[in-house]
Scaffold this motif. Structure first.
Motif, short mmCIF file in Angstrom:
data_model
loop_
_atom_site.label_atom_id
_atom_site.label_comp_id
_atom_site.label_asym_id
_atom_site.label_seq_id
_atom_site.Cartn_x
_atom_site.Cartn_y
_atom_site.Cartn_z
N MET A 1 0.85 -1.19 0.00
CA MET A 1 0.00 0.00 0.00
C MET A 1 0.89 1.24 0.00
O MET A 1 1.90 1.30 0.68
CB MET A 1 -0.90 0.00 1.24
CG MET A 1 -1.75 1.23 1.35
SD MET A 1 -2.86 1.12 2.77
CE MET A 1 -2.61 2.72 3.46
N MET A 2 0.47 2.21 -0.76
CA MET A 2 1.17 3.50 -0.80
C MET A 2 0.41 4.49 0.07
O MET A 2 -0.81 4.39 0.23
CB MET A 2 1.23 4.01 -2.24
CG MET A 2 1.96 3.08 -3.20
SD MET A 2 3.69 2.84 -2.79
CE MET A 2 4.37 4.40 -3.27
N LEU A 3 1.13 5.46 0.62
CA LEU A 3 0.49 6.44 1.50
C LEU A 3 -0.55 7.28 0.77
O LEU A 3 -1.49 7.77 1.39
CB LEU A 3 1.53 7.33 2.16
CG LEU A 3 2.28 6.68 3.30
CD1 LEU A 3 3.32 7.63 3.87
CD2 LEU A 3 1.34 6.24 4.41
N ARG A 4 -0.43 7.42 -0.54
CA ARG A 4 -1.44 8.20 -1.28
C ARG A 4 -2.84 7.62 -1.09
O ARG A 4 -3.83 8.33 -1.19
CB ARG A 4 -1.08 8.29 -2.75
CG ARG A 4 -1.23 6.99 -3.51
CD ARG A 4 -0.95 7.18 -5.01
NE ARG A 4 -0.59 5.91 -5.59
CZ ARG A 4 0.64 5.54 -5.89
NH1 ARG A 4 1.64 6.37 -5.69
NH2 ARG A 4 0.89 4.36 -6.40
N ASP A 5 -2.93 6.32 -0.80
CA ASP A 5 -4.22 5.68 -0.59
C ASP A 5 -4.96 6.25 0.62
O ASP A 5 -6.19 6.20 0.70
CB ASP A 5 -4.06 4.17 -0.43
CG ASP A 5 -3.48 3.51 -1.68
OD1 ASP A 5 -3.66 4.06 -2.80
OD2 ASP A 5 -2.84 2.46 -1.54
N LEU A 6 -4.20 6.79 1.59
CA LEU A 6 -4.83 7.38 2.78
C LEU A 6 -5.56 8.68 2.46
O LEU A 6 -6.43 9.10 3.21
CB LEU A 6 -3.77 7.68 3.85
CG LEU A 6 -3.06 6.51 4.47
CD1 LEU A 6 -1.98 7.01 5.43
CD2 LEU A 6 -4.04 5.61 5.20
N PRO A 20 -8.12 21.69 4.47
CA PRO A 20 -7.93 21.19 3.10
C PRO A 20 -6.53 21.47 2.56
O PRO A 20 -5.98 20.69 1.79
CB PRO A 20 -8.99 21.92 2.28
CG PRO A 20 -9.93 22.52 3.25
CD PRO A 20 -9.25 22.62 4.56
N TYR A 21 -5.95 22.59 2.97
CA TYR A 21 -4.62 22.95 2.49
C TYR A 21 -3.54 22.08 3.13
O TYR A 21 -2.59 21.67 2.47
CB TYR A 21 -4.36 24.44 2.73
CG TYR A 21 -5.46 25.28 2.13
CD1 TYR A 21 -5.55 25.44 0.74
CD2 TYR A 21 -6.43 25.87 2.92
CE1 TYR A 21 -6.58 26.18 0.17
CE2 TYR A 21 -7.46 26.61 2.36
CZ TYR A 21 -7.53 26.76 0.98
OH TYR A 21 -8.55 27.48 0.42
N LEU A 22 -3.71 21.77 4.41
CA LEU A 22 -2.79 20.86 5.07
C LEU A 22 -2.93 19.47 4.45
O LEU A 22 -1.94 18.80 4.18
CB LEU A 22 -3.06 20.80 6.58
CG LEU A 22 -2.21 19.80 7.36
CD1 LEU A 22 -0.72 20.08 7.19
CD2 LEU A 22 -2.61 19.81 8.84
N LEU A 26 0.09 17.35 2.81
CA LEU A 26 0.43 16.00 3.27
C LEU A 26 0.40 15.01 2.11
O LEU A 26 1.29 14.18 1.96
CB LEU A 26 -0.55 15.55 4.37
CG LEU A 26 -0.35 16.12 5.74
CD1 LEU A 26 -1.56 15.82 6.62
CD2 LEU A 26 0.91 15.57 6.38
N LYS A 27 -0.62 15.12 1.31
CA LYS A 27 -0.76 14.22 0.15
C LYS A 27 0.42 14.39 -0.80
O LYS A 27 0.98 13.41 -1.29
CB LYS A 27 -2.08 14.52 -0.57
CG LYS A 27 -2.35 13.63 -1.75
CD LYS A 27 -3.70 13.98 -2.37
CE LYS A 27 -3.99 13.13 -3.57
NZ LYS A 27 -5.30 13.48 -4.16
N VAL A 32 3.85 9.63 -2.41
CA VAL A 32 4.66 8.70 -3.20
C VAL A 32 5.40 7.69 -2.33
O VAL A 32 6.06 6.79 -2.86
CB VAL A 32 5.68 9.46 -4.08
CG1 VAL A 32 4.95 10.31 -5.10
CG2 VAL A 32 6.61 10.30 -3.24
N ALA A 33 5.28 7.81 -1.03
CA ALA A 33 6.00 6.91 -0.11
C ALA A 33 5.18 5.64 0.15
O ALA A 33 3.95 5.67 0.17
CB ALA A 33 6.25 7.62 1.21
#
Length: 76
Positions: A1-6, A20-22, A26-27, A32-33
């Motif tokens: 799983m990639m963190l982008r999935d969160l 929303p900006y934070l 974060l995204k 990409v990690a």
């Protein structure tokens, strides 16, 4: 799983105007990690990254102002 999935999908509702900006930062930074192996490592990574992005410790009581997240309106 990639963190982008969160980060997908985005929440339907936000708590504070800067959220929303934070979320977007974060995204962009973590997306990409690969996900850490444990929940504890994930919590630590998210906490460290948030502190780096906002320049404030998460343990701080209350809300704080992050100028780059101010995009107008009464709460800015």
């Amino acid at each position: 799983m990639m963190l982008r999935d969160l980060f997908e999908p985005e929440p339907d509702q936000w708590g504070l105007r800067g959220d929303p900006y934070l979320w977007k930062e974060l995204k962009e930074q973590l997306g990409v990690a690969p996900a850490p192996d444990t929940e504890q490592e994930l919590v630590a990574l998210l906490g460290q990254t948030i502190e780096e992005l906002v320049g404030e410790p998460l343990a701080k009581d209350g809300q704080f102002y992050v100028e780059r997240f101010a995009h107008g309106g009464m709460s800015s």
